[in-house]
Write a protein that holds these residues in place. Sequence first.
Motif, mmCIF file in Angstrom:
data_model
loop_
_atom_site.group_PDB
_atom_site.id
_atom_site.type_symbol
_atom_site.label_atom_id
_atom_site.label_comp_id
_atom_site.label_asym_id
_atom_site.label_seq_id
_atom_site.Cartn_x
_atom_site.Cartn_y
_atom_site.Cartn_z
ATOM 1 N N THR A 1 0.847 -1.189 0.000
ATOM 2 C CA THR A 1 0.000 0.000 0.000
ATOM 3 C C THR A 1 0.883 1.239 0.000
ATOM 4 N N LEU A 2 0.486 2.236 -0.783
ATOM 5 C CA LEU A 2 1.154 3.536 -0.765
ATOM 6 C C LEU A 2 0.330 4.458 0.135
ATOM 7 N N PHE A 3 0.918 4.900 1.226
ATOM 8 C CA PHE A 3 0.230 5.754 2.182
ATOM 9 C C PHE A 3 0.580 7.214 1.882
ATOM 10 N N LEU A 4 -0.453 7.997 1.580
ATOM 11 C CA LEU A 4 -0.264 9.372 1.137
ATOM 12 C C LEU A 4 -1.031 10.325 2.040
ATOM 13 N N PRO A 5 -0.636 11.621 2.079
ATOM 14 C CA PRO A 5 -1.362 12.596 2.907
ATOM 15 C C PRO A 5 -2.826 12.677 2.490
ATOM 16 N N LEU A 6 -3.694 12.854 3.463
ATOM 17 C CA LEU A 6 -5.121 12.981 3.185
ATOM 18 C C LEU A 6 -5.427 14.242 2.385
ATOM 19 N N VAL A 7 -4.627 15.302 2.613
ATOM 20 C CA VAL A 7 -4.819 16.580 1.923
ATOM 21 C C VAL A 7 -3.446 17.177 1.629
ATOM 22 N N LEU A 8 -3.302 17.800 0.469
ATOM 23 C CA LEU A 8 -2.089 18.550 0.145
ATOM 24 C C LEU A 8 -2.465 19.995 -0.133
ATOM 25 N N ASN A 9 -1.780 20.914 0.539
ATOM 26 C CA ASN A 9 -1.993 22.345 0.284
ATOM 27 C C ASN A 9 -0.664 23.092 0.310
ATOM 28 N N ARG A 10 0.373 22.406 -0.148
ATOM 29 C CA ARG A 10 1.708 23.018 -0.149
ATOM 30 C C ARG A 10 1.805 24.145 -1.163
ATOM 31 N N PHE A 11 0.936 24.109 -2.187
ATOM 32 C CA PHE A 11 0.953 25.131 -3.232
ATOM 33 C C PHE A 11 -0.417 25.802 -3.329
ATOM 34 N N VAL A 12 -0.421 27.026 -3.799
ATOM 35 C CA VAL A 12 -1.681 27.707 -4.062
ATOM 36 C C VAL A 12 -2.370 27.078 -5.270
ATOM 37 N N GLU A 13 -1.604 26.678 -6.273
ATOM 38 C CA GLU A 13 -2.165 26.070 -7.474
ATOM 39 C C GLU A 13 -2.442 24.592 -7.227
ATOM 40 N N HIS B 1 -2.921 22.236 -9.376
ATOM 41 C CA HIS B 1 -2.205 21.310 -10.251
ATOM 42 C C HIS B 1 -0.821 20.985 -9.697
ATOM 43 N N ASN B 2 -0.192 21.934 -8.997
ATOM 44 C CA ASN B 2 1.103 21.634 -8.389
ATOM 45 C C ASN B 2 0.948 20.663 -7.222
ATOM 46 N N ASN B 3 -0.144 20.791 -6.465
ATOM 47 C CA ASN B 3 -0.414 19.815 -5.410
ATOM 48 C C ASN B 3 -0.634 18.431 -6.005
ATOM 49 N N PHE B 4 -1.286 18.364 -7.173
ATOM 50 C CA PHE B 4 -1.478 17.080 -7.847
ATOM 51 C C PHE B 4 -0.134 16.487 -8.276
ATOM 52 N N PHE B 5 0.746 17.324 -8.845
ATOM 53 C CA PHE B 5 2.066 16.840 -9.246
ATOM 54 C C PHE B 5 2.850 16.320 -8.040
ATOM 55 N N LEU B 6 2.663 16.960 -6.885
ATOM 56 C CA LEU B 6 3.353 16.493 -5.680
ATOM 57 C C LEU B 6 2.828 15.125 -5.263
ATOM 58 N N TYR B 7 1.510 14.935 -5.311
ATOM 59 C CA TYR B 7 0.946 13.611 -5.043
ATOM 60 C C TYR B 7 1.561 12.575 -5.986
ATOM 61 N N LYS B 8 1.619 12.935 -7.259
ATOM 62 C CA LYS B 8 2.127 12.003 -8.269
ATOM 63 C C LYS B 8 3.598 11.673 -8.019
ATOM 64 N N ALA B 9 4.376 12.676 -7.624
ATOM 65 C CA ALA B 9 5.795 12.438 -7.335
ATOM 66 C C ALA B 9 5.957 11.506 -6.142
ATOM 67 N N MET B 10 5.129 11.694 -5.113
ATOM 68 C CA MET B 10 5.172 10.794 -3.950
ATOM 69 C C MET B 10 4.856 9.362 -4.363
ATOM 70 N N VAL B 11 3.841 9.211 -5.214
ATOM 71 C CA VAL B 11 3.459 7.878 -5.681
ATOM 72 C C VAL B 11 4.610 7.226 -6.436
ATOM 73 N N VAL B 12 5.242 7.972 -7.324
ATOM 74 C CA VAL B 12 6.331 7.405 -8.132
ATOM 75 C C VAL B 12 7.499 6.992 -7.246
ATOM 76 N N HIS B 13 7.863 7.834 -6.267
ATOM 77 C CA HIS B 13 8.988 7.491 -5.397
ATOM 78 C C HIS B 13 8.678 6.240 -4.570
ATOM 79 N N LEU B 14 7.463 6.156 -4.012
ATOM 80 C CA LEU B 14 7.104 4.986 -3.204
ATOM 81 C C LEU B 14 7.022 3.733 -4.064
#
Length: 736
Positions: free
Chosen positions: A158-170, A172-185
Amino acid sequence: MHGKYYSFTAEQLQGILNDFLGLRLSTHQNLVTPAQVLARCSRQQQDWVLAWLKILVRDHREIAYQFVQYAPQAVALLEANLLEEWVAEALEIYEHQDLTAALAHLQAVATYAQTYQRRQHCLPLVEIQGILEKFVLGLAGRPLKLAGSEITYTDTETLFLPLVLNRFVERHNNFFLYKAMVVHLWAQTGFGTWRRRLSTITAQFNHRDKALRLFHTLERLRLDACIARELPGCYRDMGHLLILFGEQRIPLGWEEIAQQLAQPMASVEDSYRLLTTVYPGSVPAPVCYQGILLPESTEQVMASRQVRDKQTLQTALTQLSQPSDSLTGLTPQPTSDSRQGHREQVAHSSPTTTANHSPSREPDVTNSLHFSVTTNSAATTQSITHFTLDEQRMTSELQQVISSIIQDHGEIPEDYLLIPGNETGEATETNSIGAYSHENKINTKEKTFLYPEWDYRRQKYYNHWCVLREVEVPLQAEEFVTTTLQRYRGLLKSLRRIFAMLRGGDKRLKKQPFGEDIDLDALITAYADTRTGLEMDEQIFTKLQRITRDVAVMFMVDMSGSTKGWINQAERESLILLCEVLETLGDRYAIYGFSGKTRQHCEIYPIKRFDEAYNTVVRQRISGIAPQQYTRMGVTIRHLTQLFKPIEAKIKLLITLSDGKPDDEGDNYRGTYGIEDTRQALLEAKREGIHPFCITIDTEARIYLPRLYGTVNYIVMDKVQQLPLKIADIYRKLTT
């Protein structure tokens, strides 16, 4: 000019501010600058500032003065409703903390606005989980699940990810961060990070946590290089995130180390080798998508899976060793007579085999696999057989198991190819373990089941902790059913009419290339086209398309002692009405009661199984529902999840009828422990595509149910008598 009023000039504002502040303050005489800035605001904004100034002066002069200094910036950055919150929060901080904290809050208006913007543009995992799951499905390797967590990590299943991401105002950048976490895990599982026991190796260092974080940095550099080769687009996106965060991909002074780990043949062994080299130095800061490593919990999950994979493979090979050619995908080859021949065959595999390959990358199971299998028994001689598995003839399950084994070990270990035997020399049966990594075991003969339980304090499962027994409900006469149907005959008639309209019907599709009738509108349009010189459209027919419902629902009925009296009667009446209308609707449904006392005596009461018809026996079981013991919910949810898994349906609902929160006698199940175990069981159900919903009459449920079911997946009935009247309507809304 704004409306019918002019805005105040800077000179006018300075005079107004002096009236409020100038004569009352000895330390702050300069109001020229705020007056000049405020003069550029609209009259409405100026009036708002002056109105609040009157209020603040009465509470504290220094707060009022600082408010004037930062109010122009606030009105430029914040929306009207948020302006009120900003000032009110300053007063609240002053009342509960001190003046310094209140002034700091006013001065940090820019940060306050930025935080609000991020909160507005936050990206919940639940919104994009489906997209990420499809993305993970497209990556090579073991199928992985996604789950929300307070920390980012993987246990290799299982890939465990944050319930919410708000590191960026945009967003789409929060989505890219989710995607980067998924790829690394994913890369950790795909490129062999966990092939050795990290917990044991790091324990040899004086500062284990430091060694663990250094190892993660080394592996992150190696995995980044692997991602660059395999997924160059994702690698570029990850680099863009690092730029946005101002982070360095390669830590200062680690350039030579990064170069070594970027070699195509580099493996996790190189990271372990370099760990001793970098240990005396400091630990570089982790990058944004890195997460953490949790060796103990990960290795526990891996150990369970490896046992399961080994047993599954050996079961297939056991069947192959029998004198039968019925096993799909497995072909016996000529046999050898010595263990030495067995070892040579394993060591000298075909070039297309995946049993021996580079440990840095996991190829798919392709072409064919060549095996030598030794059958161990009490006999003095040992049979050694060679097998070839052709990809086109292998089952998908066996392909996944072989791929999983290779991913964990880098090869198929030799002991995985040994078929255990009994004293007669016959191959013994090997049972594959169930869906839980904690080895859910079932004794179907006695209808007794063992299930794990979640301890939130340890963040681990207790394996084989709860004993669940299937207990038959005593059959009672149908008098209660007859009385209920008579009492609610008017409501039931109305419900049947409503539910009949929800059944699958026919929908007429227009503009079809063929069909049962002419689409007059389309024909007229096509004819008009031909008159203007255009080619006639052939889609001029209508046809009927059958619409069918694909819903399966399981009702989980609280039979604890607290349901005695009105509650028990309302539950039984509700189930009778539901069965009557669901028979009209045609949805598949099952009903199970639950109760018990301590983890050793959990009980499940089958009232209606999916494959049972709604008949006299079911009605007699409903009549026989009676209050029992306590409400240990987690084990029941896990059992019903297992029963639900084989059911094929687009919508799967698990609806709980209860009068209170999870509860049991002894062993600390009451309170937070029981709630967290139940929540974990509900999360497990959600991962299997089951949607939980709760209907309760507990007036305190709003305190704990959001933690269990979320903010919208429950309903609280104020009066138990309303339950039979409302439950069918609730079901209708849930399934339409």
